[in-house]
Design a protein around this motif. Structure first.
Motif, mmCIF file in Angstrom:
data_model
loop_
_atom_site.group_PDB
_atom_site.id
_atom_site.type_symbol
_atom_site.label_atom_id
_atom_site.label_comp_id
_atom_site.label_asym_id
_atom_site.label_seq_id
_atom_site.Cartn_x
_atom_site.Cartn_y
_atom_site.Cartn_z
ATOM 1 N N ALA A 120 -7.511 -13.728 32.834
ATOM 2 C CA ALA A 120 -8.163 -12.742 32.909
ATOM 3 C C ALA A 120 -7.429 -12.004 32.235
ATOM 4 O O ALA A 120 -6.471 -11.835 32.108
ATOM 5 N N LEU A 121 -8.310 -10.891 31.812
ATOM 6 C CA LEU A 121 -7.597 -9.403 32.090
ATOM 7 C C LEU A 121 -8.562 -8.514 32.264
ATOM 8 O O LEU A 121 -9.414 -8.275 32.233
ATOM 9 N N SER A 122 -7.778 -6.874 31.836
ATOM 10 C CA SER A 122 -7.863 -5.920 32.477
ATOM 11 C C SER A 122 -8.190 -5.139 30.896
ATOM 12 O O SER A 122 -6.783 -5.249 30.447
ATOM 13 N N THR A 181 -13.190 -5.523 32.336
ATOM 14 C CA THR A 181 -12.998 -6.373 32.521
ATOM 15 C C THR A 181 -13.426 -7.579 31.422
ATOM 16 O O THR A 181 -13.870 -8.037 31.360
ATOM 17 N N ALA A 182 -12.962 -8.771 32.025
ATOM 18 C CA ALA A 182 -13.400 -10.537 31.142
ATOM 19 C C ALA A 182 -12.220 -11.013 31.419
ATOM 20 O O ALA A 182 -10.695 -11.197 31.876
ATOM 21 N N MET A 206 -11.079 -6.863 23.618
ATOM 22 C CA MET A 206 -11.721 -8.422 24.854
ATOM 23 C C MET A 206 -11.986 -9.541 24.118
ATOM 24 O O MET A 206 -10.894 -10.267 24.389
ATOM 25 N N MET A 207 -12.589 -9.474 23.730
ATOM 26 C CA MET A 207 -13.304 -10.485 22.625
ATOM 27 C C MET A 207 -12.008 -11.255 21.982
ATOM 28 O O MET A 207 -11.848 -12.744 21.476
ATOM 29 N N SER A 265 -5.813 5.230 23.991
ATOM 30 C CA SER A 265 -5.933 5.463 25.322
ATOM 31 C C SER A 265 -5.840 4.225 26.472
ATOM 32 O O SER A 265 -5.668 4.156 27.790
ATOM 33 N N VAL A 266 -6.481 3.630 26.066
ATOM 34 C CA VAL A 266 -6.665 2.508 26.765
ATOM 35 C C VAL A 266 -6.080 1.148 26.513
ATOM 36 O O VAL A 266 -5.931 0.754 25.810
ATOM 37 N N ASP A 267 -5.301 0.821 28.075
ATOM 38 C CA ASP A 267 -4.065 -0.161 28.152
ATOM 39 C C ASP A 267 -4.634 -1.146 28.007
ATOM 40 O O ASP A 267 -5.362 -2.180 29.021
ATOM 41 N N LEU A 268 -5.012 -3.013 27.002
ATOM 42 C CA LEU A 268 -5.365 -4.413 27.400
ATOM 43 C C LEU A 268 -4.470 -5.636 27.690
ATOM 44 O O LEU A 268 -3.294 -5.232 27.594
#
Length: 410
Positions: free
Chosen positions: A47-49, A59-60, A98-99, A3-6
Motif C-alpha cells: 500500500a502507498l500513501s 492512496t493506492a 503511484m502507478m 512537496s508531496v512525499d510518496l
C-alpha cells in the motif's frame, strides 16, 4: 509531485488513509464492521500513501491475487485497489507517480499481470490497462417473463439457510469453479467474509441477505445469495428480488435456483447485477426484451511481463505470430515477441523476425482473457495486420468459449 512525499503505508496511518479514500468516493463512511474487515485485508507492504505535509492526499495499493486465465492456469496478478487523489491535489502527477511505483513493485514481485475494477474507466488506458471482461446487469419483469428450465430441475432440493452458517460449503463450490472461467480469482484468506458482509446502509431498503442452497443426494450443487425489497402500490405488491451471487455448474440446479428467484411471492422484479455476459438464463427466458439487459466494463487488465503473461494462457486454435508491442509506460514490454501455442501450451520469446501484427499493450490486455476480438480492434485501426492472414489466425487463437468474468469487486 512538488512537496508531496510518496511512501509505503504504516499501520498507524491506516485510519487516516482509509478516511481519505472514503472522502474521494463521496465521503460517506463505511460501517465499523466494513472498516474492520478492510483493515484486516489490507496488504500494508503493498500500500502507498502520498503526503503533503501532515495530510494524506493520495492512496493506492494492491492485493496478491491469483487469476484464472484461458486454459485453466492460475496466474499471479496484482489486484490494484484503493486508488484516490484528493480533489485539492489534481494535475500534480500524483496518480502517475503511484502507478509507476505500483507497477515497478509488481514487476519486482514477478507478477506478470495487474488488474483493477475502475470507478472511472477513462482513467486507466493511459497506464496500459485494457477492458478485459464485461459485466451484465438486468431488471427482469418476473410478472411477464417466464423461464423454461431443464426437467431435472424438479428433482433438485432447495433449502434456505443462514448465509454465514453455510459459507464454507459455498466457498468450497466457488473454489472448484475458479479454473473453469477466465477472470476469476482464488479467494485470499479472509476474503470469503466479504461475501456475507451485509451492512444495513448498503441494503437500499431491502431485507438482510438470504441464502438458498440447491442440493441432490446430499451434495451441494449450487447456491444463491439474495435479498427482497418489499414495495406496494394501489394495485398490490410489486417487490424486488436483489441477486447478490449465484453459483451452480449443474444445469438442473442452475435452473431450479433461477426459477425460485423469479417466483418469490409479492415480487415482480428480479434485479441482476455483475453477471457474466454468457449467463445461460438469457436463453431460458421467453422475452429477453423485458429483461432490461445492460453491459458495462468489468475487469481492466494490464500485462506487466508480456512474455510470461502470453505464455501462461492457452489458445483456442494453433497460433504462431510475431507481435510488435508498444508500451510507453512499461517500456520493457516494447518490441517484438514471437507467440507460438495451442490448447496444450504456449511460449512467448523475444525475436528479431518480421512482425505479423502491431498493437499497443492496452489492446493486448483487452484480448488477453478472450472477451474482445483482435479483429474488432483491427476495425478501429488500433491493431494493424503486417502479414496477410496473421489477424484471422491470431483472432481465432485468442478467442475463448467461456466469457471472462470477475464476480466481485476489490
Amino acid at each position: 509531485m512538488t512537496s508531496v512525499d510518496l511512501r509505503g503505508l504504516r499501520p498507524e496511518e491506516w485510519d487516516e488513509w482509509y478516511s481519505g479514500l472514503e472522502l474521494a468516493f463521496g465521503g460517506i463512511p463505511d460501517s465499523p464492521e466494513e472498516r474492520e474487515l478492510w483493515r484486516e485485508l489490507t496488504e500494508f507492504e503493498r500500500a502507498l500513501s502520498a503526503r503533503d505535509g501532515d495530510r494524506i492526499v493520495g492512496t493506492a495499493g494492491s492485493f496478491p491475487f491469483r487469476l484464472s486465465v484461458p486454459g485453466g492456469a492460475i496466474v499471479p496478478a496484482a489486484g490494484v485497489t484503493a486508488v484516490s487523489v484528493a480533489a485539492t491535489h489534481r494535475r500534480r502527477g500524483i496518480l502517475s507517480a503511484m502507478m509507476r511505483r505500483l507497477l515497478d513493485g509488481v514487476r519486482a514481485a514477478g507478477e506478470p499481470l495487474a488488474v483493477l475494477m475502475a470507478s472511472e474507466p477513462a482513467i486507466y488506458g493511459r497506464f496500459g490497462y485494457g477492458i478485459a471482461s464485461r459485466q451484465l446487469s438486468a431488471e427482469i419483469d418476473t410478472s411477464r417473463v417466464r423461464l423454461t428450465v431443464p426437467p431435472e430441475a424438479d428433482g433438485v432440493r432447495l433449502r434456505e439457510a443462514d448465509p454465514a452458517a453455510v459459507l464454507d460449503e459455498c466457498e468450497a463450490l466457488y473454489a472448484r469453479l475458479v479454473p473453469g472461467r477466465p477472470g476469476r480469482t482464488e479467494r485470499l484468506p479472509g476474503w470469503e467474509r466479504l461475501e456475507v458482509l451485509d451492512p444495513e446502509r448498503r441494503r437500499e431498503g431491502a431485507s438482510r441477505q438470504r441464502c438458498v442452497l440447491a442440493e441432490a443426494g446430499g451434495e451441494l450443487l449450487g447456491y444463491a445469495r439474495f435479498a427482497v425489497r418489499p414495495e406496494w402500490d394501489a394495485a398490490g405488491a410489486r417487490g424486488t428480488v436483489v441477486l447478490h451471487a449465484l453459483e451452480a455448474p449443474d444445469p438442473a440446479a442452475y435452473g431450479a435456483l433461477w426459477r425460485f428467484l423469479t417466483e418469490i411471492d409479492l415480487t415482480s422484479t428480479l434485479r441482476v447485477r455483475s453477471r457474466p455476459v454468457d449467463d445461460p438464463w438469457q436463453h431460458m427466458v421467453d422475452d429477453l426484451r423485458r429483461c432490461g439487459v445492460r453491459l458495462r466494463d468489468g475487469l481492466h487488465l494490464r500485462l506487466v511481463d508480456a512474455g510470461a503473461a502470453l505464455a501462461a494462457r492457452r489458445y483456442a486454435a494453433p497460433v504462431d505470430v510475431v507481435l510488435e508491442v508498444e508500451d510507453a509506460f512499461c517500456p520493457w514490454n516494447s518490441g517484438r515477441w514471437r507467440l507460438a501455442g495451442d490448447a496444450s501450451g504456449a511460449e512467448c520469446v523475444r525475436t528479431d523476425a518480421p512482425a505479423g501484427l502491431a498493437l499497443d499493450v492496452r489492446d493486448l490486455g483487452a484480448v488477453y482473457l478472450g472477451d474482445t476480438s483482435l479483429a474488432a480492434l483491427a476495425g478501429t485501426g488500433r491493431v494493424r495486420e503486417l502479414r496477410p492472414g496473421a489477424l484471422a489466425a491470431a483472432a481465432a487463437a485468442f478467442s475463448w468459449p467461456v466469457a471472462p468474468w470477475m464476480p466481485h469487486g476489490f
